[in-house]
Design an enzyme around this catalytic site. Sequence first.
Site, mmCIF file in Angstrom:
data_model
loop_
_atom_site.group_PDB
_atom_site.id
_atom_site.type_symbol
_atom_site.label_atom_id
_atom_site.label_comp_id
_atom_site.label_asym_id
_atom_site.label_seq_id
_atom_site.Cartn_x
_atom_site.Cartn_y
_atom_site.Cartn_z
ATOM 1 N N HIS A 187 -2.712 0.591 -4.023
ATOM 2 C CA HIS A 187 -2.466 -0.799 -3.640
ATOM 3 C C HIS A 187 -1.830 -1.503 -4.835
ATOM 4 O O HIS A 187 -2.477 -1.740 -5.845
ATOM 5 C CB HIS A 187 -3.794 -1.454 -3.249
ATOM 6 N N HIS A 232 -10.746 -9.382 -1.367
ATOM 7 C CA HIS A 232 -9.497 -9.822 -1.970
ATOM 8 C C HIS A 232 -9.744 -11.123 -2.731
ATOM 9 O O HIS A 232 -10.868 -11.370 -3.165
ATOM 10 C CB HIS A 232 -8.399 -9.889 -0.911
ATOM 11 N N HIS A 259 -3.776 -2.438 -8.187
ATOM 12 C CA HIS A 259 -4.970 -3.184 -7.805
ATOM 13 C C HIS A 259 -6.123 -2.264 -7.436
ATOM 14 O O HIS A 259 -7.237 -2.435 -7.893
ATOM 15 C CB HIS A 259 -4.640 -4.106 -6.637
ATOM 16 N N HIS A 260 -5.863 -1.322 -6.570
ATOM 17 C CA HIS A 260 -6.853 -0.267 -6.389
ATOM 18 C C HIS A 260 -6.205 1.001 -5.858
ATOM 19 O O HIS A 260 -5.067 0.980 -5.371
ATOM 20 C CB HIS A 260 -8.053 -0.711 -5.549
ATOM 21 N N HIS A 273 -15.966 -4.850 -2.731
ATOM 22 C CA HIS A 273 -14.534 -5.093 -2.625
ATOM 23 C C HIS A 273 -14.224 -6.267 -1.718
ATOM 24 O O HIS A 273 -14.654 -6.311 -0.567
ATOM 25 C CB HIS A 273 -13.817 -3.847 -2.106
ATOM 26 N N MET A 328 -11.036 -9.104 2.792
ATOM 27 C CA MET A 328 -11.879 -7.967 3.139
ATOM 28 C C MET A 328 -13.307 -8.290 2.706
ATOM 29 O O MET A 328 -13.529 -9.155 1.866
ATOM 30 C CB MET A 328 -11.405 -6.718 2.398
ATOM 31 N N TYR A 369 0.876 -1.159 0.000
ATOM 32 C CA TYR A 369 0.000 0.000 0.000
ATOM 33 C C TYR A 369 0.919 1.215 0.000
ATOM 34 O O TYR A 369 1.663 1.433 0.955
ATOM 35 C CB TYR A 369 -0.906 0.008 1.229
#
EC number: 1.14.17.1
Lengths: 621, 621
Positions: free
Chosen positions: B337, B418, B266-267, B416, B491, B234
């Site tokens: 991320h 993982h 990823h985000h 969202h 998550m 992150y």
Amino acid sequence: MARWGGQAHPAMKVPSPSVREAASMYGTAVAIFLVILVAALQGSEPPESPFPYRIPLDPEGTLELSWNVSYVQETIHFQLLVRELKAGVLFGMSDRGELENADLVVLWTDGDSAYFGDAWSDQKGWIHLDAQQDYQLLRAQRTPEGLSLLFKRPFGTCDPKDYLIEDGTVHLVYGILEEPFWSLEAINTSALHTGLQRVQLLKPNVSVPALPADMRTMEVRAPDVLVPGQETTYWCYITELPDGFPRHHIVMYEPIVTEGNEALVHHMEVFQCAAEFESFPQFNGPCDSKMKPSRLNYCRHVLAAWALGAKAFYYPEEAGLAFGGAGSSRFLRLEVHYHNPLKIEGRRDSSGIRLYYTATLRRFDAGIMELGLVYTPVMAIPPQETAFVLTGYCTDKCTQLALPPSGIHIFASQLHTHLTGRKVVTVLARDGREREVVNRDDHYSPHFQEIRMLKKVVSVHPGDVLITSCTYNTEDRKLATVGGFGILEEMCVNYVHYYPQTQLELCKSAVDPGFLQKYFHFVNRFNGEEVCTCPQASVPEQFATVPWNSFNRQVLSALYGFAPISMHCNKSSAVRFQGEWNLQPLPEIISKLEEPTPQCPASRGRSPAGPTVVDIGGGKG
Amino acid sequence: MARWGGQAHPAMKVPSPSVREAASMYGTAVAIFLVILVAALQGSEPPESPFPYRIPLDPEGTLELSWNVSYVQETIHFQLLVRELKAGVLFGMSDRGELENADLVVLWTDGDSAYFGDAWSDQKGWIHLDAQQDYQLLRAQRTPEGLSLLFKRPFGTCDPKDYLIEDGTVHLVYGILEEPFWSLEAINTSALHTGLQRVQLLKPNVSVPALPADMRTMEVRAPDVLVPGQETTYWCYITELPDGFPRHHIVMYEPIVTEGNEALVHHMEVFQCAAEFESFPQFNGPCDSKMKPSRLNYCRHVLAAWALGAKAFYYPEEAGLAFGGAGSSRFLRLEVHYHNPLKIEGRRDSSGIRLYYTATLRRFDAGIMELGLVYTPVMAIPPQETAFVLTGYCTDKCTQLALPPSGIHIFASQLHTHLTGRKVVTVLARDGREREVVNRDDHYSPHFQEIRMLKKVVSVHPGDVLITSCTYNTEDRKLATVGGFGILEEMCVNYVHYYPQTQLELCKSAVDPGFLQKYFHFVNRFNGEEVCTCPQASVPEQFATVPWNSFNRQVLSALYGFAPISMHCNKSSAVRFQGEWNLQPLPEIISKLEEPTPQCPASRGRSPAGPTVVDIGGGKG
């Protein structure tokens, strides 16, 4: 508009009343208005054979259903005879016989025209036309007895509003329309005279075997029992075979229920006593009586079993149930389970079982084996459950020990639970994989416990596992329902009928009692002080104090799916086969049988898009 | 044989080769053999509008799908452009993009004739014709770009072999037939060049709002980050708005992903820092770095959020996301991320988000709220689960405290999880009853995390409960998967976009840690000595030592469904609203939303019973 098979429909000229007028003219008079014109008959054919099965739907017998089954076409032809047609009739099926969420065909009139359509009722009982018309009307014919409707339906339709016709019990429902309805949508089933009838629609294609010419009968009946005025009585009666009675084969038996006591006699069994005792004392009284001689506990070899709803039972031509002769006891025990919820006093009963037997022994001895759960309170169902599952095992260790190398062949099965049972299934597993269903009833009713011939004989080999699962609904209970003999306690049993006979009479299991105590201990710790774990408390008392939150429910279910079991791998005379049967691991199942996907009928295009056209008055047809 | 809309099909005269010869002539040459004759076109109509949606199916772009959606007819019209037709093509849908158990349309040739049919693949990839033909071919047309096939399908068909097209992600699959096949049944998908593309087929009927004339843009990007060679990073980067930057509304934003890093990013999220601090230190490094100033924990007010697969995001015309001006911080934190499973070293990245904003404030301030589970290891998924559900709550107590009396209006949602997330749903409950679905994706993929406009704005009032459930598949894991920030942790989040903005930024829950310790204690007692309950062990360590038998799995699931929760009812700046948020009871739900029954298309009779007739060579059509 085509006509099927050139049937003549009497056409009557009558004035065409308005709907309001018509509505006031209901009653039998309306019946003569109905002139049925059958449309959209392409693709239909008459049933190849007459209808082998027939039952009255209502207690008065105004509606009579006949049917046959084509397993090749996966279709049932129904013939519904309506004896005193009023303004119409509805017929169909639902999960448990309710008139809501039912799959229906409706014959109705608006007072002017009349219609036949595939419909369904919603959860409030309102009726709606199906988008897809899967009941196909083939013929409507007046007969001297009444109006006869011939229609067919595939087992499965792939219409989510339709009932899937499966093996096992089907709850048929019916309703009488006493007046015309402006439209189908105006009908609510709660306003009608309705009812249900349980039946096995998909009867196996097994014919009644030939019976031997030298067949004789013997009645095993308790003489003039004064039925106790209590809810549950197991009545025990000892009788004996004639001195020197040689070895015979029972080839058939049927119940004898004293007239008027049909609702009182819940099930009956005939047991043969153990051969090791020269004689058994006479007894005629409640099985749990303190007066009952303890030796009667050695009378546990099942000769015949009947339960509410069953008819006569026939053995396959190659097998019969042996009794009499050297090495077998002359003494029989009849056990009658009286279910007397109204606690009627003073009722007398002489019910029993009539055995049909032959001296010409058949090739194989047949036997009955009890699969499922031991009758013990350690197996319990929390209250307020809609579908709680309990499972009993017949382990590989037991079949390895007790079955002959060539295995046994199960040809019939009788499922048994008490009042909260909703589904029962027995599956055969081999090498950890489920292989086939022995018997399944997803609409099981404790009020309809037939012995059913299996569609396909199931062979069980040494090392196979038999898994019997029962699903219970305890929505109307306030306390846990524990396993046991009482009608308010529960059972999970499959009596399988098989040949050749073995010593194994009972192959059942229950959770290990020590692991259940771990559960109570845990519940106590997790939930605070609410649960009594005092060692003096009985298991039913312990279950009665569990606070039934979602956690305690799910943990109990998880316990039953995980904890080791205590096996009852028993010969007759309540004697276990030699071996260690406590703290046995649960059979491990690595692959389950897939749920069968319902076949959708291929010829979709042929079905009419709406209700079949029907006309009233004036038409020549 | 009817022709649709008078389209001209070029007919080519060619010798009719034998199947064997044709099989050897595969390649682009086979394409010219295909002359499509379309039969059974009754009941079809052209799409009313052109196709608003279009995507390439394969990475090379040989197959391109366009489509439109009719919610009135519950039908999708597809236009499939096949650029370099070889011997045929298959297209369809499956649960998660697999080519087995897929619902397919197939265009194939046996080298002589060619066919278009509704088919399905079994679990081994073999293709079978559907008993019910629900994909209806409307037109087959040569264009300069390639062969264009126009066909339609209802959302639901009631054929158990067909995929049900629902809201949320649809996994489209395709395959290229490079040679003729003697019959459809001879095709196995494993032998073909195949692939998948994720898409939301049922796009909402929401049009792109008008954008203000004075719109400006601002890029929030981390400058030239050296992406660490580790799986999960992150990255935190602090930037600031110009001095004196007044209050604006963000009306739109879009991702800027550095070319070549599409699979790495990823985000991304843009946070605004807390207004109570005058200034924030500069920072450009991993968010978990020991060097990161702790004050950056006060930069948690979400301005924009993007994740893999999403496109530009537009606010509704009546709302914009406020930033700048008095009472708000000038400092922004960009969090990126990076998911770097190959641990690539030396990659540089400058990805970020481009904000489109206006000084002409819209009527409402919009906000983003985070629903679901707190990122904590107390919420864990056992290994080898196919569908384990975790649920996070936004309780009535929190909405009562934090929402305005007139409520808020959710207009968009981004789900969202993982890697093991398979389904996500948020449901709104009021007075203990589930009322409506906020957003549901039953085919959710962590690789396709779009922000989706809702079909219907959902209003949430004080006292309402929002329940977010995620379903996980951990079949490929050996140890429990705990909640957390790492890509191998899990998550369960729904970022809901709503207006008017409130202080509530985060409304999430997790199981009470004390009750989880009771679970570990119990597991230890029940299973023997295998589990470490030493108080020094961390929760992930404790989960790692649980022996995952069926009992411990089910008890964990039961615990999550029963134990009290710890609520995070948070304002920005990681500050909880005032109140007691620990040991809160789980919201009680007395009635659940019914699963919608799929509508069966009414006009069944119109569909052809088999594949559509197609011809090869010599035909004039």
